[in-house]
Scaffold this motif. Sequence first.
Motif, PDB file in Angstrom:
ATOM      1  N   VAL A 183      -1.120 -11.964 -13.955  1.00  0.00           N
ATOM      2  CA  VAL A 183      -1.059 -10.931 -12.920  1.00  0.00           C
ATOM      3  C   VAL A 183      -2.333 -10.096 -13.030  1.00  0.00           C
ATOM      4  CG1 VAL A 183       0.193  -8.924 -12.048  1.00  0.00           C
ATOM      5  CG2 VAL A 183       1.463 -10.862 -13.010  1.00  0.00           C
ATOM      6  N   SER A 184      -3.010  -9.902 -11.921  1.00  0.00           N
ATOM      7  CA  SER A 184      -4.277  -9.167 -11.919  1.00  0.00           C
ATOM      8  C   SER A 184      -4.046  -7.662 -12.043  1.00  0.00           C
ATOM      9  CB  SER A 184      -5.029  -9.439 -10.616  1.00  0.00           C
ATOM     10  OG  SER A 184      -4.476  -8.685  -9.555  1.00  0.00           O
ATOM     11  N   PRO A 185      -5.119  -6.922 -12.313  1.00  0.00           N
ATOM     12  CA  PRO A 185      -5.056  -5.467 -12.147  1.00  0.00           C
ATOM     13  C   PRO A 185      -4.786  -5.125 -10.675  1.00  0.00           C
ATOM     14  CG  PRO A 185      -7.007  -6.099 -13.399  1.00  0.00           C
ATOM     15  CD  PRO A 185      -6.410  -7.366 -12.842  1.00  0.00           C
ATOM     16  N   VAL A 186      -4.408  -3.879 -10.452  1.00  0.00           N
ATOM     17  CA  VAL A 186      -4.103  -3.393  -9.102  1.00  0.00           C
ATOM     18  C   VAL A 186      -5.356  -2.763  -8.499  1.00  0.00           C
ATOM     19  CG1 VAL A 186      -2.651  -1.816  -7.754  1.00  0.00           C
ATOM     20  CG2 VAL A 186      -1.711  -2.976  -9.783  1.00  0.00           C
ATOM     21  N   TYR A 187      -5.562  -3.023  -7.209  1.00  0.00           N
ATOM     22  CA  TYR A 187      -6.671  -2.420  -6.466  1.00  0.00           C
ATOM     23  C   TYR A 187      -6.133  -1.745  -5.218  1.00  0.00           C
ATOM     24  CZ  TYR A 187      -9.970  -4.893  -9.410  1.00  0.00           C
ATOM     25  OH  TYR A 187     -10.690  -5.329 -10.495  1.00  0.00           O
ATOM     26  N   GLU A 188      -6.821  -0.693  -4.794  1.00  0.00           N
ATOM     27  CA  GLU A 188      -6.485  -0.022  -3.539  1.00  0.00           C
ATOM     28  C   GLU A 188      -7.577  -0.335  -2.528  1.00  0.00           C
ATOM     29  OE1 GLU A 188      -4.697   4.109  -1.786  1.00  0.00           O
ATOM     30  OE2 GLU A 188      -5.010   3.870  -3.941  1.00  0.00           O
ATOM     31  N   THR A 189      -7.157  -0.690  -1.320  1.00  0.00           N
ATOM     32  CA  THR A 189      -8.115  -1.068  -0.282  1.00  0.00           C
ATOM     33  C   THR A 189      -7.687  -0.502   1.061  1.00  0.00           C
ATOM     34  OG1 THR A 189      -6.936  -3.133   0.266  1.00  0.00           O
ATOM     35  CG2 THR A 189      -8.628  -3.258  -1.439  1.00  0.00           C
ATOM     36  N   GLU A 190      -8.669  -0.322   1.937  1.00  0.00           N
ATOM     37  CA  GLU A 190      -8.358   0.050   3.309  1.00  0.00           C
ATOM     38  C   GLU A 190      -7.822  -1.180   4.035  1.00  0.00           C
ATOM     39  OE1 GLU A 190     -11.674   1.809   5.270  1.00  0.00           O
ATOM     40  OE2 GLU A 190     -11.616   3.630   4.037  1.00  0.00           O
ATOM     41  N   SER A 202      -1.667 -14.076  -3.259  1.00  0.00           N
ATOM     42  CA  SER A 202      -2.174 -12.723  -3.037  1.00  0.00           C
ATOM     43  C   SER A 202      -1.032 -11.842  -2.544  1.00  0.00           C
ATOM     44  CB  SER A 202      -3.298 -12.765  -1.995  1.00  0.00           C
ATOM     45  OG  SER A 202      -3.707 -11.465  -1.651  1.00  0.00           O
ATOM     46  N   LEU A 203      -0.950 -10.626  -3.095  1.00  0.00           N
ATOM     47  CA  LEU A 203       0.087  -9.678  -2.706  1.00  0.00           C
ATOM     48  C   LEU A 203      -0.554  -8.400  -2.194  1.00  0.00           C
ATOM     49  CD1 LEU A 203       2.353  -9.959  -5.881  1.00  0.00           C
ATOM     50  CD2 LEU A 203       2.632 -11.191  -3.717  1.00  0.00           C
ATOM     51  N   GLY A 204       0.021  -7.830  -1.152  1.00  0.00           N
ATOM     52  CA  GLY A 204      -0.462  -6.558  -0.632  1.00  0.00           C
ATOM     53  C   GLY A 204       0.683  -5.750  -0.061  1.00  0.00           C
ATOM     54  N   SER A 205       0.607  -4.423  -0.204  1.00  0.00           N
ATOM     55  CA  SER A 205       1.636  -3.535   0.337  1.00  0.00           C
ATOM     56  C   SER A 205       0.995  -2.217   0.752  1.00  0.00           C
ATOM     57  CB  SER A 205       2.715  -3.277  -0.714  1.00  0.00           C
ATOM     58  OG  SER A 205       3.640  -2.304  -0.262  1.00  0.00           O
ATOM     59  N   ASN A 206       1.360  -1.731   1.969  1.00  0.00           N
ATOM     60  CA  ASN A 206       0.866  -0.403   2.361  1.00  0.00           C
ATOM     61  C   ASN A 206       1.956   0.480   2.972  1.00  0.00           C
ATOM     62  OD1 ASN A 206       0.970  -1.544   4.966  1.00  0.00           O
ATOM     63  ND2 ASN A 206      -0.915  -0.533   5.626  1.00  0.00           N
ATOM     64  N   GLY A 259     -15.203  -1.005  -1.158  1.00  0.00           N
ATOM     65  CA  GLY A 259     -13.893  -0.735  -0.572  1.00  0.00           C
ATOM     66  C   GLY A 259     -12.726  -1.255  -1.379  1.00  0.00           C
ATOM     67  N   VAL A 260     -13.002  -1.888  -2.515  1.00  0.00           N
ATOM     68  CA  VAL A 260     -11.940  -2.399  -3.379  1.00  0.00           C
ATOM     69  C   VAL A 260     -11.957  -1.542  -4.644  1.00  0.00           C
ATOM     70  CG1 VAL A 260     -11.012  -4.426  -4.564  1.00  0.00           C
ATOM     71  CG2 VAL A 260     -12.275  -4.708  -2.425  1.00  0.00           C
ATOM     72  N   PRO A 317      -1.932   3.383   6.356  1.00  0.00           N
ATOM     73  CA  PRO A 317      -2.101   3.742   4.943  1.00  0.00           C
ATOM     74  C   PRO A 317      -2.889   2.656   4.204  1.00  0.00           C
ATOM     75  CG  PRO A 317       0.210   3.887   5.626  1.00  0.00           C
ATOM     76  CD  PRO A 317      -0.531   3.217   6.731  1.00  0.00           C
ATOM     77  N   ASN A 318      -3.504   3.036   3.095  1.00  0.00           N
ATOM     78  CA  ASN A 318      -4.219   2.061   2.266  1.00  0.00           C
ATOM     79  C   ASN A 318      -3.244   1.094   1.605  1.00  0.00           C
ATOM     80  OD1 ASN A 318      -6.684   3.165   2.864  1.00  0.00           O
ATOM     81  ND2 ASN A 318      -6.948   4.187   0.899  1.00  0.00           N
ATOM     82  N   TYR A 319      -3.783  -0.068   1.243  1.00  0.00           N
ATOM     83  CA  TYR A 319      -3.013  -1.099   0.551  1.00  0.00           C
ATOM     84  C   TYR A 319      -3.179  -1.003  -0.957  1.00  0.00           C
ATOM     85  CZ  TYR A 319      -1.742  -3.938   4.588  1.00  0.00           C
ATOM     86  OH  TYR A 319      -1.179  -4.387   5.745  1.00  0.00           O
TER      87      TYR A 319
END
Length: 196
Positions: free
Chosen positions: A64-71, A34-38, A183-184, A81-83
Amino acid sequence: MSSDPTVQPVPASVEERVDAADTTLHNPKWAVVSLGSNLGNRLETLQGAIDALADTPGLRVKAVSPVYETEPWGVEPGSQPNYLNAVVLVKTTLPPSSLLERAHAIEEAFVRVRDERWGPRTIDVDIVSYQDVVSNDPLLTLPHPRAHERAFVLVPWHDVDPAAELPGRGPVEELLSHVGREGVTPRGDVELRLPE
């Protein structure tokens, strides 16, 4: 000096090139990362982490999955900031401990700071699962102890492997039905590239 050097033809087998994770080492394993960046250029950082994984000897990025924005998870709403989040499926001959070392090296390369739990970060690289291994090793608990309750992991994982199972917890689809997708948010305007 000639301006027309002899050019070697590209071998027909480029697509079949030898890859340690696929053929030359015995018994490669599937792992979910799992990858995340904010912080900073989030998309560029996620792609950089994927490329760094792909450059790892004994590891091949397979999906590689699609990209999602999350709190941000575990903190007050609006405090960070959101991830951008994504999940990567890899095939690897590295043992879990070496894969963890590589994950930490990638985080360090992108100057991840670990000042506070669930703090903002340039990149978070988490091993969600490694084949069917279940381990309570304090250095690397497998599967990730909170993966089953994190929609930002389950949603993109389900995208790339709808039949996936989280070892010891059951089908990802079933876990996702309990957690929900709230939220995703899909980010159809951006995408990550599968390394060649």
